[in-house]
Design a protein around this motif. Sequence first.
Motif, PDB file in Angstrom:
ATOM      1  N   PRO A 203       0.809  -1.226   0.000  1.00  0.00           N
ATOM      2  CA  PRO A 203       0.000   0.000   0.000  1.00  0.00           C
ATOM      3  C   PRO A 203       0.841   1.275   0.000  1.00  0.00           C
ATOM      4  CG  PRO A 203      -0.807  -1.550   1.653  1.00  0.00           C
ATOM      5  CD  PRO A 203       0.501  -2.096   1.155  1.00  0.00           C
ATOM      6  N   ASP A 204       2.058   1.190   0.535  1.00  0.00           N
ATOM      7  CA  ASP A 204       2.899   2.382   0.656  1.00  0.00           C
ATOM      8  C   ASP A 204       4.060   2.381  -0.327  1.00  0.00           C
ATOM      9  OD1 ASP A 204       4.357   0.299   1.721  1.00  0.00           O
ATOM     10  OD2 ASP A 204       5.085   1.426   3.452  1.00  0.00           O
ATOM     11  N   ASP A 205       3.957   1.595  -1.404  1.00  0.00           N
ATOM     12  CA  ASP A 205       5.141   1.467  -2.247  1.00  0.00           C
ATOM     13  C   ASP A 205       5.333   2.646  -3.197  1.00  0.00           C
ATOM     14  OD1 ASP A 205       3.511   1.053  -4.466  1.00  0.00           O
ATOM     15  OD2 ASP A 205       4.285  -0.942  -4.913  1.00  0.00           O
ATOM     16  N   GLY A 206       4.384   3.557  -3.258  1.00  0.00           N
ATOM     17  CA  GLY A 206       4.589   4.790  -3.994  1.00  0.00           C
ATOM     18  C   GLY A 206       4.368   4.689  -5.492  1.00  0.00           C
ATOM     19  N   ARG A 207       3.970   3.525  -5.990  1.00  0.00           N
ATOM     20  CA  ARG A 207       3.717   3.403  -7.418  1.00  0.00           C
ATOM     21  C   ARG A 207       2.274   3.818  -7.722  1.00  0.00           C
ATOM     22  NH1 ARG A 207       7.019  -2.165  -8.650  1.00  0.00           N
ATOM     23  NH2 ARG A 207       6.441  -2.639  -6.502  1.00  0.00           N
ATOM     24  N   VAL A 208       2.064   4.267  -8.937  1.00  0.00           N
ATOM     25  CA  VAL A 208       0.846   5.012  -9.217  1.00  0.00           C
ATOM     26  C   VAL A 208      -0.418   4.170  -9.068  1.00  0.00           C
ATOM     27  CG1 VAL A 208       0.990   4.621 -11.726  1.00  0.00           C
ATOM     28  CG2 VAL A 208      -0.217   6.622 -10.842  1.00  0.00           C
ATOM     29  N   VAL A 209      -0.420   2.923  -9.502  1.00  0.00           N
ATOM     30  CA  VAL A 209      -1.635   2.115  -9.412  1.00  0.00           C
ATOM     31  C   VAL A 209      -2.011   1.868  -7.960  1.00  0.00           C
ATOM     32  CG1 VAL A 209      -2.689  -0.113  -9.927  1.00  0.00           C
ATOM     33  CG2 VAL A 209      -1.310   1.035 -11.670  1.00  0.00           C
ATOM     34  N   SER A 210      -1.044   1.440  -7.166  1.00  0.00           N
ATOM     35  CA  SER A 210      -1.341   1.186  -5.745  1.00  0.00           C
ATOM     36  C   SER A 210      -1.711   2.472  -5.026  1.00  0.00           C
ATOM     37  CB  SER A 210      -0.154   0.504  -5.064  1.00  0.00           C
ATOM     38  OG  SER A 210       1.033   1.234  -5.275  1.00  0.00           O
ATOM     39  N   ASN A 211      -1.021   3.556  -5.321  1.00  0.00           N
ATOM     40  CA  ASN A 211      -1.361   4.845  -4.709  1.00  0.00           C
ATOM     41  C   ASN A 211      -2.812   5.210  -4.962  1.00  0.00           C
ATOM     42  OD1 ASN A 211       1.137   5.339  -3.620  1.00  0.00           O
ATOM     43  ND2 ASN A 211       1.669   7.012  -4.992  1.00  0.00           N
ATOM     44  N   PHE A 212      -3.219   5.164  -6.228  1.00  0.00           N
ATOM     45  CA  PHE A 212      -4.564   5.597  -6.586  1.00  0.00           C
ATOM     46  C   PHE A 212      -5.628   4.693  -5.971  1.00  0.00           C
ATOM     47  CE2 PHE A 212      -3.472   7.959 -10.825  1.00  0.00           C
ATOM     48  CZ  PHE A 212      -2.772   8.907 -10.086  1.00  0.00           C
ATOM     49  N   ILE A 213      -5.402   3.384  -6.014  1.00  0.00           N
ATOM     50  CA  ILE A 213      -6.408   2.465  -5.467  1.00  0.00           C
ATOM     51  C   ILE A 213      -6.558   2.652  -3.963  1.00  0.00           C
ATOM     52  CG2 ILE A 213      -6.946   0.037  -5.023  1.00  0.00           C
ATOM     53  CD1 ILE A 213      -5.773  -0.619  -7.760  1.00  0.00           C
ATOM     54  N   VAL A 214      -5.446   2.727  -3.261  1.00  0.00           N
ATOM     55  CA  VAL A 214      -5.505   2.897  -1.802  1.00  0.00           C
ATOM     56  C   VAL A 214      -6.165   4.226  -1.443  1.00  0.00           C
ATOM     57  CG1 VAL A 214      -4.101   3.210   0.274  1.00  0.00           C
ATOM     58  CG2 VAL A 214      -3.564   1.361  -1.323  1.00  0.00           C
ATOM     59  N   GLN A 215      -5.800   5.285  -2.132  1.00  0.00           N
ATOM     60  CA  GLN A 215      -6.407   6.591  -1.860  1.00  0.00           C
ATOM     61  C   GLN A 215      -7.907   6.565  -2.139  1.00  0.00           C
ATOM     62  OE1 GLN A 215      -3.867   8.932  -4.408  1.00  0.00           O
ATOM     63  NE2 GLN A 215      -2.500   9.538  -2.740  1.00  0.00           N
ATOM     64  N   ALA A 216      -8.294   5.916  -3.228  1.00  0.00           N
ATOM     65  CA  ALA A 216      -9.714   5.856  -3.573  1.00  0.00           C
ATOM     66  C   ALA A 216     -10.504   5.045  -2.554  1.00  0.00           C
ATOM     67  CB  ALA A 216      -9.882   5.272  -4.969  1.00  0.00           C
ATOM     68  N   LEU A 217      -9.963   3.908  -2.140  1.00  0.00           N
ATOM     69  CA  LEU A 217     -10.663   3.067  -1.163  1.00  0.00           C
ATOM     70  C   LEU A 217     -10.794   3.761   0.187  1.00  0.00           C
ATOM     71  CD1 LEU A 217      -9.133  -0.447  -1.952  1.00  0.00           C
ATOM     72  CD2 LEU A 217     -11.456   0.328  -2.443  1.00  0.00           C
ATOM     73  N   PHE A 266      -1.820   4.791 -21.322  1.00  0.00           N
ATOM     74  CA  PHE A 266      -2.821   5.603 -20.635  1.00  0.00           C
ATOM     75  C   PHE A 266      -2.142   6.830 -20.040  1.00  0.00           C
ATOM     76  CE2 PHE A 266      -4.833   1.483 -20.636  1.00  0.00           C
ATOM     77  CZ  PHE A 266      -6.198   1.744 -20.750  1.00  0.00           C
ATOM     78  N   THR A 267      -2.852   7.954 -20.018  1.00  0.00           N
ATOM     79  CA  THR A 267      -2.346   9.083 -19.240  1.00  0.00           C
ATOM     80  C   THR A 267      -2.620   8.817 -17.768  1.00  0.00           C
ATOM     81  OG1 THR A 267      -4.379  10.394 -19.235  1.00  0.00           O
ATOM     82  CG2 THR A 267      -2.897  10.656 -21.148  1.00  0.00           C
ATOM     83  N   ILE A 268      -1.866   9.487 -16.916  1.00  0.00           N
ATOM     84  CA  ILE A 268      -2.067   9.334 -15.476  1.00  0.00           C
ATOM     85  C   ILE A 268      -3.457   9.837 -15.065  1.00  0.00           C
ATOM     86  CG2 ILE A 268      -1.214  10.049 -13.206  1.00  0.00           C
ATOM     87  CD1 ILE A 268       0.538   7.981 -14.715  1.00  0.00           C
ATOM     88  N   MET A 269      -3.936  10.895 -15.717  1.00  0.00           N
ATOM     89  CA  MET A 269      -5.288  11.367 -15.426  1.00  0.00           C
ATOM     90  C   MET A 269      -6.337  10.332 -15.809  1.00  0.00           C
ATOM     91  SD  MET A 269      -5.646  14.201 -13.830  1.00  0.00           S
ATOM     92  CE  MET A 269      -7.347  14.621 -14.246  1.00  0.00           C
ATOM     93  N   GLU A 270      -6.146   9.661 -16.929  1.00  0.00           N
ATOM     94  CA  GLU A 270      -7.088   8.603 -17.318  1.00  0.00           C
ATOM     95  C   GLU A 270      -7.110   7.494 -16.265  1.00  0.00           C
ATOM     96  OE1 GLU A 270      -7.276   8.545 -22.165  1.00  0.00           O
ATOM     97  OE2 GLU A 270      -5.493   7.705 -21.204  1.00  0.00           O
ATOM     98  N   LEU A 271      -5.934   7.122 -15.775  1.00  0.00           N
ATOM     99  CA  LEU A 271      -5.887   6.089 -14.744  1.00  0.00           C
ATOM    100  C   LEU A 271      -6.596   6.553 -13.481  1.00  0.00           C
ATOM    101  CD1 LEU A 271      -4.780   3.349 -13.713  1.00  0.00           C
ATOM    102  CD2 LEU A 271      -2.788   4.608 -12.883  1.00  0.00           C
ATOM    103  N   ALA A 272      -6.357   7.795 -13.047  1.00  0.00           N
ATOM    104  CA  ALA A 272      -6.996   8.313 -11.834  1.00  0.00           C
ATOM    105  C   ALA A 272      -8.516   8.290 -11.962  1.00  0.00           C
ATOM    106  CB  ALA A 272      -6.503   9.731 -11.550  1.00  0.00           C
ATOM    107  N   GLU A 273      -9.009   8.734 -13.096  1.00  0.00           N
ATOM    108  CA  GLU A 273     -10.460   8.767 -13.303  1.00  0.00           C
ATOM    109  C   GLU A 273     -11.042   7.364 -13.373  1.00  0.00           C
ATOM    110  OE1 GLU A 273     -10.541  11.094 -16.807  1.00  0.00           O
ATOM    111  OE2 GLU A 273     -10.248  13.007 -15.744  1.00  0.00           O
TER     112      GLU A 273
END
Length: 354
Positions: A203-217, A266-273
């Motif tokens: 959860p704390d590894d700082g990579r974008v997919v894990s960051n976004f999922i953990v923040q969203a949850l 994918f753009t990072i914004m696309e992944l976030a959305e």
Amino acid sequence: MGRVIKVLRLDTKSGRRRADRGRALVTGGAGFLGSHLCERLLGNGYEVIALDNFHTGKKYNLAGIERDAAFSCIKHDVVDALPQDLVVDEIYNLACPASPPHYQADPIHTFKTNVFGSINLLELARRHEAKIFQASTSEVYGDPLVHPQPEGYFGNVNTHGPRSCYDEGKRSAETLFYDYSRTYGIDVRVARIFNTYGPRMQPDDGRVVSNFIVQALRGDDITVYGSGSQTRSFCFVDDLIEGFIRLVNAPEAPQHPVNIGNPVEFTIMELAELVIDYTNSRSRIVHRPLPVDDPKQRKPDISFAREHLGWEPKVALAEGLAHTTAYFDALLGGRKFATSQRARTASVREVVAL
């Protein structure tokens, strides 16, 4: 010497070694990728030894295989001299933190892991005439000026920035692997890994997919660095491991590193959305300054892997996010989420691109 968590050698009924394919050593075996690789090798009939210093690897990643009669684990750092009684047929070197917060926490040790660790393992391969695999990285391309990135591109890397311990460490490791191959005839296989995600990321590894999922949850703000227009190509872990296996089992060793990654961008914004939609989160997207040397675009040219290994990724981002989100949801204590129509249809572009 490393501490053996569990050792096995014989099948209890026949008295013979259970492994059909020989003995494989996986360094970084308790990590995100390493634990998945250990499982795959066990399923393929190998006796598997995981070696990990547990700085970022987790014992619970090995929970599903720790009781397997063909599995053992040694607590050890590849920077140090390897156990003298270690005898193996194949070596898979995944020993290095791969997320910026982790590898930047001790940059000198990160560089030593890539250089000293590689030398120790290459010497082990030399002694036992073992085939050896190196997990390199797309970070060797730096902030690329060529897009997509083919294996022949030499890269655009900052040699003295905060990411250099990892980028240059991996480049140095590649040099060592091919020098050992040319000098001693060792069978080496080198994969350049592009952004990979899936269950067992930290959860704390700082990579974008894990960051976004953990923040969203958690309902926290989704942190996008820079404008979010920078691009990445996301490969699900099962696809990546399949690429590893095909590269190692190829009849002839490629005389150069091989890109293993998903070419759908994918753009990072696309992944976030997409993550917000998928998790039905109320998180807001907030922007922060872009880190130093953060690549503007990253996309592999996988022509060689397609043609010579018969490999290409199969798991679409929407499907991979489902597995990854479920993993983090359980890890964080459970939170019900529903998939939106947008998330369910996100794979269309990937199917067309592939």
